[in-house]
Write a protein that holds these residues in place. Structure first.
Motif, short mmCIF file in Angstrom:
data_model
loop_
_atom_site.label_atom_id
_atom_site.label_comp_id
_atom_site.label_asym_id
_atom_site.label_seq_id
_atom_site.Cartn_x
_atom_site.Cartn_y
_atom_site.Cartn_z
N GLN A 51 0.83 -1.20 0.00
CA GLN A 51 0.00 0.00 0.00
C GLN A 51 0.87 1.26 0.00
O GLN A 51 0.60 2.22 -0.73
N LYS A 52 1.92 1.21 0.81
CA LYS A 52 2.83 2.36 0.85
C LYS A 52 3.50 2.58 -0.50
O LYS A 52 3.70 3.72 -0.94
N ALA A 53 3.83 1.49 -1.17
CA ALA A 53 4.48 1.59 -2.48
C ALA A 53 3.54 2.23 -3.50
O ALA A 53 3.96 3.05 -4.33
N ARG A 54 2.25 1.86 -3.47
CA ARG A 54 1.30 2.46 -4.41
C ARG A 54 1.08 3.94 -4.11
O ARG A 54 0.99 4.76 -5.02
N LEU A 55 0.98 4.28 -2.84
CA LEU A 55 0.83 5.69 -2.48
C LEU A 55 2.06 6.49 -2.89
O LEU A 55 1.94 7.61 -3.40
N ALA A 56 3.22 5.91 -2.69
CA ALA A 56 4.45 6.60 -3.09
C ALA A 56 4.52 6.78 -4.60
O ALA A 56 5.01 7.79 -5.09
N ALA A 57 4.02 5.78 -5.34
CA ALA A 57 4.05 5.85 -6.81
C ALA A 57 3.23 7.02 -7.34
O ALA A 57 3.56 7.60 -8.37
N HIS A 58 2.16 7.37 -6.63
CA HIS A 58 1.28 8.44 -7.10
C HIS A 58 1.46 9.74 -6.31
O HIS A 58 0.72 10.69 -6.51
N ALA A 59 2.46 9.77 -5.45
CA ALA A 59 2.63 10.91 -4.56
C ALA A 59 2.95 12.20 -5.30
O ALA A 59 2.48 13.29 -4.92
N ASP A 60 3.74 12.12 -6.38
CA ASP A 60 4.13 13.34 -7.09
C ASP A 60 2.90 14.09 -7.61
O ASP A 60 2.76 15.30 -7.41
N ASN A 61 2.03 13.36 -8.27
CA ASN A 61 0.85 14.02 -8.85
C ASN A 61 -0.10 14.51 -7.76
O ASN A 61 -0.68 15.59 -7.88
N VAL A 62 -0.25 13.72 -6.71
CA VAL A 62 -1.13 14.13 -5.61
C VAL A 62 -0.62 15.43 -4.99
O VAL A 62 -1.38 16.37 -4.75
N LEU A 63 0.69 15.50 -4.75
CA LEU A 63 1.26 16.69 -4.12
C LEU A 63 1.14 17.91 -5.02
O LEU A 63 0.79 19.01 -4.57
N ASN A 64 1.41 17.73 -6.31
CA ASN A 64 1.32 18.86 -7.23
C ASN A 64 -0.09 19.43 -7.29
O ASN A 64 -0.29 20.65 -7.25
N VAL A 65 -1.07 18.55 -7.40
CA VAL A 65 -2.46 19.01 -7.56
C VAL A 65 -3.00 19.59 -6.27
O VAL A 65 -3.58 20.68 -6.25
N SER A 66 -2.84 18.87 -5.17
CA SER A 66 -3.38 19.37 -3.90
C SER A 66 -2.63 20.63 -3.46
O SER A 66 -3.23 21.55 -2.90
N GLY A 67 -1.33 20.69 -3.76
CA GLY A 67 -0.56 21.89 -3.44
C GLY A 67 -1.08 23.09 -4.20
O GLY A 67 -1.15 24.21 -3.66
N MET A 68 -1.46 22.87 -5.46
CA MET A 68 -2.01 23.95 -6.27
C MET A 68 -3.30 24.48 -5.66
O MET A 68 -3.54 25.70 -5.61
N VAL A 69 -4.15 23.58 -5.18
CA VAL A 69 -5.43 23.99 -4.61
C VAL A 69 -5.21 24.84 -3.36
O VAL A 69 -5.82 25.91 -3.19
#
Length: 473
Positions: A319-337
């Protein structure tokens, strides 16, 4: 003075991000903070930001968990049969190939990320276009327009930005727009059929066997996109290799030959074939719940992401590996908001947006005031093409919405109208994803632009017309 400072703040923001002197996140934070001081209300900056963050938290949560959910669905192979089915359907018929391109781009766009949608689409379809000598700008144009329509999904970006800028619920904007967007997507499919028929008339129809036997492939194209790779940030996995032109028996089944073309890596370790129907049912239920508004969208995706991770990857390290795999996009988008909370908070808290709106009300002819939604829809075509979504939704839309409100046009109508230009926006030179598209397809950006602009603008006007006809805008 507030009117001048407001327009100056928006102009400074647009120029800096368009010239790539600052990232959107940095510009959304630093520029309004500086202008807040200029206005003489620097002491209240904290209050403006906290108010903005509080109102935007649900939107950020929706984006975060939607990206994780669809990223996991692609990791586990939910969309693999769709890709293979489209390749089997397309065979070597140019018309079917172009229609299949539009369908594939629309389906894979469900995760809301343009770059990896184009990676999957081009990886799957490029060998067919190349071997049949089809026009590659047809492929890039159709894919961009299909993705542009689907980009209006609440987690895709524009709808979230409109909701963020006007402090609305994303579902209130998107759900009523579904009929108009469906008309736009149908228009893309019809256009792909027409373009495909044009290609069929020019090239004729072959079988995959004929192509593989008669045409010697000069080079092997290899495209590798790892599951959840940092390059894409959403976890769409594709490992694709061009097929060989030799060793093919005349009696081979065409479906088997189709497997020689680029497809999603069938051996990636994140696949969960035994859970396919669970994942399909979960996704169908999630989308149905969203449309029926059984629960707020952020709650639906939070629950969906938790279920998807728990069932498909029961072990904590996975689960941690999957979250880490998508972390870049999550951070970019949520950071923008959250960064947008500073921009919208200052714009509204200082009163700049009110002064700008009053100025626009005075400038716009009285007869056009009640039609501000229509004006916004038309303006969204050039404005979202020549500026980023951040600039349009955070800088321009709030001003237009205030001007519309003075004439009785609701913010919801303005927000829906602002989505109209997205099919054209996806081919804007300011959209990084379009460079992924033309780069992988080996198409010159200028050639893509010449081809797609007229068709994308027509698709936008089709959506606008449908929205007006259905009473949505």
């Amino acid at each position: 003075m507030l009117t001048i400072l407001g327009f100056a703040m928006i102009a400074t923001f647009l120029v800096l991000i368009m010239m790539k002197k600052m990232s959107p996140i940095a510009a959304l934070v630093l520029i309004p903070a500086l202008f807040c001081v200029f206005v003489g209300k620097g002491a209240k900056l904290g209050d403006y930001v906290i108010d903005g963050v509080t109102s935007l938290a649900p939107t950020a949560a929706m984006l975060m968990f939607a990206i994780v959910y669809f990223g996991v669905m692609i990791d586990v192979g939910l969309f693999d049969p769709v890709v293979r089915g489209i390749l089997k359907f397309a065979k070597a018929d140019p018309m079917r190939i172009v229609v299949g391109t539009a369908i594939l781009a629309a389906i894979v766009s469900l995760d809301g990320d343009g770059s990896t949608t184009f990676m999957i689409t081009v990886s799957a379809m490029y060998p067919l276009y190349k071997r049949l000598k089809m026009s590659l700008v047809v492929m890039t144009g159709v894919a961009a327009m299909a993705n542009g329509v689907m980009n209006t999904l609440p987690w895709g970006g524009p709808t979230a930005r409109a909701a963020t800028a006007l402090k609305l619920d994303a579902s209130d904007i998107f759900v009523p727009m579904i009929p108009a967007l469906a008309v736009g997507l149908l228009g893309v499919f019809v256009l792909s059929y027409v373009l495909g028929m044009r290609e069929r008339k020019r090239l004729g129809v072959l079988t995959l066997n004929e192509i593989l036997v008669d045409e010697k492939v000069e080079e092997t194209e290899t495209v590798l996109v790892g599951a959840g790779s940092g390059a894409s940030g959403t976890g769409k996995a594709a490992a694709a290799t061009g097929g060989s032109g030799s060793g093919t028996d005349a009696g081979d089944d065409e479906a088997g030959d189709a497997e020689r073309f680029q497809v999603l890596d069938p051996n990636r370790p994140t696949l969960r074939p035994k859970l396919y129907w669970f994942n399909a049912l979960l996704t169908a239920t999630l989308l149905t719940s969203m449309i029926m508004e059984w629960l707020p969208i952020p709650v639906l995706f939070l629950i969906g992401a938790a279920l998807a991770l728990t069932v498909n990857f029961p072990h904590i390290p996975d689960q941690k590996a999957r979250l880490a795999a998508h972390a870049d996009n999550v951070l970019n988008v949520s950071g923008m908001v959250f960064a947008a909370a500073v921009f919208t908070g200052v714009l509204q808290g200082t009163g700049m947006v009110d002064h700008m709106a009053r100025w626009m009300v005075d400038v716009i002819p009285e007869g056009m005031g009640p039609h501000m939604a229509l004006v916004t829809g038309v303006l969204s075509l050039p404005l979202t093409y020549f500026m980023s979504n951040d600039g349009f939704y955070f800088g321009v839309l709030p001003v237009l919405a205030e001007a519309g409100a003075a004439h009785g046009v609701t913010p919801l109508e303005m927000a829906r109208a602002s989505l109209v230009g997205q099919p054209l926006h996806m081919s804007s030179p300011l959209v990084p994803a379009v460079y992924v598209l033309v780069g992988m397809a080996k198409v010159e950006f200028g050639d893509h632009t010449k081809f797609v602009v007229k068709w994308a603008a027509l698709t936008c006007l089709l959506i606008l017309g449908a929205g007006i006809l259905f009473g949505i805008i």
